[in-house]
Structure formats: C-alpha cells, structure tokens
Motif scaffolding. Structure first.
Motif, PDB file in Angstrom:
ATOM      1  N   MET A 155       0.831  -1.201   0.000  1.00 45.65           N
ATOM      2  CA  MET A 155       0.000   0.000   0.000  1.00 45.65           C
ATOM      3  C   MET A 155       0.871   1.259   0.000  1.00 45.65           C
ATOM      4  O   MET A 155       0.865   2.032  -0.960  1.00 45.65           O
ATOM      5  N   GLY A 156       1.629   1.462   1.080  1.00 45.75           N
ATOM      6  CA  GLY A 156       2.496   2.629   1.145  1.00 45.75           C
ATOM      7  C   GLY A 156       3.541   2.622   0.049  1.00 45.75           C
ATOM      8  O   GLY A 156       3.899   3.680  -0.501  1.00 45.75           O
ATOM      9  N   GLU A 157       4.026   1.426  -0.288  1.00 51.71           N
ATOM     10  CA  GLU A 157       5.042   1.321  -1.333  1.00 51.71           C
ATOM     11  C   GLU A 157       4.472   1.720  -2.699  1.00 51.71           C
ATOM     12  O   GLU A 157       5.170   2.298  -3.533  1.00 51.71           O
ATOM     13  N   ALA A 158       3.192   1.409  -2.924  1.00 50.05           N
ATOM     14  CA  ALA A 158       2.547   1.839  -4.167  1.00 50.05           C
ATOM     15  C   ALA A 158       2.430   3.358  -4.200  1.00 50.05           C
ATOM     16  O   ALA A 158       2.647   3.998  -5.238  1.00 50.05           O
ATOM     17  N   MET A 159       2.081   3.964  -3.063  1.00 46.52           N
ATOM     18  CA  MET A 159       2.005   5.420  -2.988  1.00 46.52           C
ATOM     19  C   MET A 159       3.375   6.042  -3.258  1.00 46.52           C
ATOM     20  O   MET A 159       3.475   7.068  -3.942  1.00 46.52           O
ATOM     21  N   ALA A 160       4.427   5.421  -2.738  1.00 51.44           N
ATOM     22  CA  ALA A 160       5.778   5.940  -2.960  1.00 51.44           C
ATOM     23  C   ALA A 160       6.135   5.903  -4.439  1.00 51.44           C
ATOM     24  O   ALA A 160       6.798   6.819  -4.959  1.00 51.44           O
ATOM     25  N   ALA A 161       5.704   4.845  -5.134  1.00 54.89           N
ATOM     26  CA  ALA A 161       5.976   4.753  -6.568  1.00 54.89           C
ATOM     27  C   ALA A 161       5.254   5.854  -7.338  1.00 54.89           C
ATOM     28  O   ALA A 161       5.757   6.355  -8.354  1.00 54.89           O
ATOM     29  N   LEU A 162       4.084   6.261  -6.831  1.00 53.80           N
ATOM     30  CA  LEU A 162       3.306   7.299  -7.508  1.00 53.80           C
ATOM     31  C   LEU A 162       3.823   8.698  -7.191  1.00 53.80           C
ATOM     32  O   LEU A 162       3.421   9.667  -7.851  1.00 53.80           O
ATOM     33  N   ALA A 163       4.695   8.825  -6.201  1.00 58.99           N
ATOM     34  CA  ALA A 163       5.197  10.141  -5.821  1.00 58.99           C
ATOM     35  C   ALA A 163       5.994  10.787  -6.947  1.00 58.99           C
ATOM     36  O   ALA A 163       6.047  12.011  -7.060  1.00 58.99           O
ATOM     37  N   SER A 164       6.606   9.953  -7.784  1.00 63.31           N
ATOM     38  CA  SER A 164       7.402  10.485  -8.898  1.00 63.31           C
ATOM     39  C   SER A 164       6.569  10.737 -10.145  1.00 63.31           C
ATOM     40  O   SER A 164       7.083  11.221 -11.149  1.00 63.31           O
ATOM     41  N   GLY A 165       5.281  10.367 -10.105  1.00 64.83           N
ATOM     42  CA  GLY A 165       4.422  10.592 -11.249  1.00 64.83           C
ATOM     43  C   GLY A 165       3.361   9.514 -11.354  1.00 64.83           C
ATOM     44  O   GLY A 165       3.476   8.442 -10.741  1.00 64.83           O
ATOM     45  N   PRO A 166       2.281   9.783 -12.103  1.00 64.86           N
ATOM     46  CA  PRO A 166       1.200   8.799 -12.228  1.00 64.86           C
ATOM     47  C   PRO A 166       1.658   7.532 -12.942  1.00 64.86           C
ATOM     48  O   PRO A 166       2.590   7.568 -13.760  1.00 64.86           O
ATOM     49  N   ARG A 167       1.006   6.442 -12.632  1.00 61.85           N
ATOM     50  CA  ARG A 167       1.305   5.157 -13.278  1.00 61.85           C
ATOM     51  C   ARG A 167       0.003   4.415 -13.552  1.00 61.85           C
ATOM     52  O   ARG A 167      -1.017   4.672 -12.920  1.00 61.85           O
ATOM     53  N   THR A 168       0.067   3.470 -14.485  1.00 64.83           N
ATOM     54  CA  THR A 168      -1.075   2.623 -14.778  1.00 64.83           C
ATOM     55  C   THR A 168      -1.072   1.420 -13.828  1.00 64.83           C
ATOM     56  O   THR A 168      -0.068   1.150 -13.148  1.00 64.83           O
TER      57      THR A 168
END
Length: 591
Positions: free
Chosen positions: A1-14
């Motif tokens: 969950m948090g790790e997915a949010m961290a991945a989105l911090a650099s920009g949107p993803r599919t």
C-alpha cells in the motif's frame, strides 16, 4: 500500500506499471492486476489517490500520509550467505538416517493438518511445544481433548481437539502407547529438550511428504504461489493420487516460516531463506514425478487475489477451450476479418446469447440476443482485428444506423485491444460496450468450471462499464462461486470429522458450532451463506447431510458428496440427449 504510494510520488502510473513494480521490486507473483486494483480502489476511497486518464495519481493528502509512514522492501534472499546448521539431536538424526527412497515414499500425506493458536510470531512452534509436552508422561484421548479445549480458546469442540491430536501424530510428535493413550516420540522429546526449531523441522520432514521438498519448489525460477504448490504436491505424493488441499500446504508453510526456513512475501507467496536452502541440502528428499497428470486438489478454490486453481486446468478437449482459442487466433488474423465476426457470435452463443453472423459492407457484423422471453434484447456486434494486438485508426461512424436496422440499443465492440483515442471514443458512447477478446476468451474457458448466469454476465455487455470494471465484475463472480464450492467441501469435512468421533454420539453439530469450526479454518462467512449451503447439501438432490431443527450431521463421506455433486452435471447431459431424441421423434412423427 504505502510502497505503491511511494511509486506514484514520482508521477502517475497505470495498474499494469504498478503490477510490474510489484513483481520486479517486491517479488510479488501476481498474475493479474486485481491485487493492484484492490489497493488503488481503497486508496481512492480514502482520498490518497485519484484515478483518471487510465492512470493513478497521488493526491496532496496521499503525499502528506506518505511522509509519515515507514516503507518496506523484501529482505535479501541470502543467496550468497554461508550458513552453518546447528548439530542435530541424536534421536532426530536417527530418523533422517533411515530416510531411503522407500521410507520417503511411505511417509504420511499430512493432508488434514490443524495447529491451534496463531501462526504469527512463533505461535505455531509454541502451540506444538505445549501440545507435545502434555504427552511427555502419557495422556489419554479424553485427557488430550480436555487439554486442547482448556488451552486454546478457538478449539472448543471435540472434533477440533481431535484434529489437533491427529496432527501431532501425523507430524511424528506423539505415538500410541495403548488403545486409549499417547506419549511423545523420542524425536519429539529430543526437540523439546533442545528447543532447536530445526530438530522439529527434521522430525516433521521424516513424518510427512512434501515438507522439506517445498523448500526446493520455492527456490525455483518463477516462484510458485500456494495454489501452485498445492498442484505440485501430487508429484511428490505417489500414494495419494491427487494434490493436497491448499490449507494443508499453508500449514506446512506456516511451520517452515516459524522455523526460519522460508519468509512470507505476500498472502500467497513465500521465498526460501539462506537457512532454508542449507537445511534442504542436508536432507534426503523425494524427487518430483513429473509424469503424474494433473488432478484437481481437494476443495480447489481461489485464495487471495492471484492465480485461481482453475487457471491451470487443461481444457484441450473441451468445446469452450476450442472456441476461446479460435477467438484469440481470429482476433489477430487481419487478412480475414469475417473469421473474428463469426468467432465472436459463436463465443457469445456458448455463453447463452444465441445470435447470427451477418457481415458485409454497410451491415452489422452480427447480433445476439441477451435475456429470455419478453425481457430479452438484441445486441449488435462490431468485431475489429489487429495483427499487432491493438486496433488503430478505425472509425466507429455509422454504428448507430446499424443498430437501428436490427432493433438493437447496444453495440458490442470486440477486438484484441484498442489504441487510446479509439477506446476513449467508444467508452464515451453510452451505447457501446468494449470487450477485449482476451476477456471474452477467459469467460468462455471458465464457463465450464465456474459457469455464470446471464444475470451475472450482464456486466460483460454493459456499455456503462469500462474495460477494467468489466474484468473486475467477472472476477468477483468467479471468486464467489469458487468460495462457495470451498465452503461446501469444508462443511462436509467438518461434519464428517464430528461423525467419526466416538465421544460424540450421533455426530450432530448445531449452527453455532459449525460456524465456529469454519472460523478455525479461516472462513469468514455470514450465517445466511452457511445456512444456504447446508440446506443445499441436505436437499434431496444432494442428500449428504441430515437436518434436525438447527442441528446437522453428515450421512456420506467426502468422496460420496463429490460424486453426488458431479452427478448432477452428468444427469443434465443425459437428460439433454434424451430430450433431443424425443423431440426429433415427435418431429418425425408429425412429418
């Protein structure tokens, strides 16, 4: 969950990009985007992310929360770490020395394992040690039942307590000393005295099949999920003839984890540790017999989001498989577009939507009828092929006229995939439902194992849904069916155990006790679902349970229950053949 949010911090993803991240960086072996969508849906509801333009975007609220939470990464698998195993207790070493090929083959299946208490934080080892110590100076059957009930709050019925005792016997920790009493085995006593988890693991490996062998399976490329491990188990248990139930595999994994031999990556994924790898190399193990054909595991069903056991069933001789294969092949045959038009009509007809192929310039590709009687409606078909797997630069102009010609209000746009502009145009049209040939083929294949009614298939042709919502709806219905089948099996198993208990005359269980037993096995289902399933099993057509007011008991073995349920399908096939013959005879007589 948090790790997915961290991945989105650099920009949107599919969702697909997040799925790739889960696999590459977190070693999560998910086969579909469903687990990712579960997480993003929850994050969207809580305001952490927003979903638009087919991408997930981190909100300011999400960034604020992200700054306050700790993130994780999988521990190193210790591939290059040298491990020194502790010395083995003498009695345990003697067991391992006796494990030649014949002894390995004759180990117990360990098919019905239950360890009371919790599996977390060493709870499995603590429970086994407490139970083993209770038998050091001998213990009777009745005393053991009372001890389990008095020690473990979730094991209050006699059936549960006896299952715990049978588990200790299967794991090689206790043995009979008379017709009514038990005592610890020499290896179990050595483990209790040493306190070394590996002595327990060696004892268990010597007692049941597919234990140490699991470590080797988890060390292979493309690490298997628990469902895949259940499938593989049949290749290590030649005397059993079928795979283990997934719960039996989970119990093995919980014990291996408690001993430090595997680490849990997700609900269904594990990895062998450096200690586990060294431990496996120190053991004589069975080799997999890859000549054994696949047989469904007891109570096969989907677990947490990921691979369903039905995904691996071979369908080569089934009509659904042939229809699905033709659909997928035709979708990429750009030189012959009529092939996909016909394949789509056939596939939808197989799902209970009879129709007709039309084709030709200026005409609808085909049409099908959805529903029965006065409530039915006509659905138009527009099939698009692409050799590359993505349809581009094709106009949707004129579809409304085609629908009007046949009295249809909805158009099914079917193809292997569509480029973004074309997909947006179709999704924005309230009369067009976009269906990928991949999803349609999956629905057709699954129709043999988890058939859906037209009501359940409605999301497949609903123009108000986008592709991801359509897929999620189908998976939800499949999962519900598979869980229902698993619940039916569990109820028959629970009541069978109770019926075989000599201390419980009659084998009756009331609804409260049944639900308590279900909870000990990890089932969280409402009373209504349990009652409905019990009534189905007690119905005249199945008849494997007997009801007396609010109590139930089993009147047939699990094997017979399975035969009764499978027989319904055979009887329908025979009835259909007979009906067709009678109908043909009537028509011939009239002629």
């Amino acid at each position: 969950m948090g790790e997915a949010m961290a991945a989105l911090a650099s920009g949107p993803r599919t969702h697909e990009q997040l799925l790739a991240l889960a696999s590459e960086e977190f070693d999560l072996r998910w086969d579909t985007t469903a687990p990712v969508r579960d997480r993003t849906s929850w994050l969207a509801v809580t305001g952490m992310v927003e979903l638009f333009d087919r991408q997930i975007h981190l909100t300011e609220a999400g960034r604020s929360v992200l700054a306050t939470i700790a993130l994780g990464r999988p521990d190193s698998d210790g591939t290059d770490t040298a491990v020194q195993l502790p010395p083995t207790a003498k009695a345990v070493a003697h067991l391992i020395e006796q494990l030649d090929e014949d002894a390995l083959r004759e180990r117990a299946d360990g098919a019905n394992l239950y360890v009371p208490g919790t599996s977390a934080n060493g709870g499995t080892l603590d429970a086994l040690q407490v139970l083993t110590e209770a038998a050091i100076h001998s213990i009777t059957d009745a005393e053991f039942v009372r001890f389990v009930q008095g020690t473990f709050p979730k094991a209050q019925t006699v059936a549960t307590a006896r299952t715990a005792k049978d588990t200790l016997k299967a794991l090689g920790l206790i043995q009979r000393t008379s017709s009514e009493s038990w005592a610890v085995t020499p290896a179990a006593l050595a483990w209790v005295e040493s306190g070394e988890p590996l002595d327990l693991a060696r004892t268990v490996h010597a007692a049941i099949g597919f234990f140490g062998e699991v470590l080797g399976e988890l060390d292979k490329p493309g690490r298997p999920t628990t469902g895949a491990l259940a499938e593989r188990s049949a290749r290590y248990l030649p005397n059993r003839g079928k795979p283990l139930h997934r719960s039996a595999v989970n119990t093995r994994l919980n014990l291996l984890e408690a001993c430090g031999l595997v680490t849990r990556l997700s609900q269904t994924a594990y990895r062998t540790t450096a200690l586990g790898r060294a431990f496996k190399e120190s053991l004589p193990c069975s080799l997999a017999d890859d000549t054994i054909s696949r047989t469904p595991a007891d109570g096969d069903a989907v677990n947490q989001h990921g691979a369903s056991p039905f995904d691996n069933i071979q369908h080569s001789n089934s009509p659904g498989s042939d229809i699905a294969a033709e659909l997928e092949s035709a979708a990429r045959d750009s030189a012959n577009p009529k092939r996909l038009e016909k394949a789509a009509v056939v596939a939808l007809g197989y799902l209970g939507m009879p129709g007709k192929h039309v084709g030709g310039n200026g005409a609808v590709d085909g049409h099908v009828r959805f529903g029965v009687g006065a409530d039915s409606q006509i659905l138009a078909i527009e099939a698009k092929t692409s050799a590359t797997g993505r349809v581009v630069d094709q106009s949707l102009f004129g579809l409304a006229e085609h629908r009007a010609e046949i009295g249809a209000h909805v158009h099914l746009l079917i193809g292997p995939g569509f480029e973004r502009r074309m997909l947006k145009e179709a999704n924005d049209d309230p009369a067009i439902a976009v269906i990928s040939t991949g999803l349609l083929a999956e629905v057709v294949r699954r129709q043999e194992q988890t058939p859906l009614t037209l009501t359940q298939l409605a999301p497949l042709v609903d123009p108000a849904l986008h592709a991801a919502q359509r897929e999620d709806a189908m998976h939800g219905y499949w999962e519900a069916q598979e869980i229902r089948g698993q619940l039916e099996y569990a109820l028959v198993d629970i009541l069978n155990v109770e019926a075989e208990d000599p201390l419980e005359e009659g084998g009756w269980l009331d609804l409260t006790s049944v639900r308590r037993e279900l909870r000990t096995r990890g089932y969280r289902v409402g009373e209504e679902a349990v009652v409905e399933t019990l009534e189905f099993l007690a119905s005249a057509r199945i008849g494997v349970l007997q009801r007396s007011e609010q109590r139930y008991r089993c009147t047939a073995s699990i094997h017979t229950a399975g035969q009764r349920i499978r027989a319904l399908g055979h009887q329908w096939v025979a009835a259909a053949v007979l009906h067709q013959r009678m109908r043909s005879g009537d028509e011939a007589a009239q002629a």
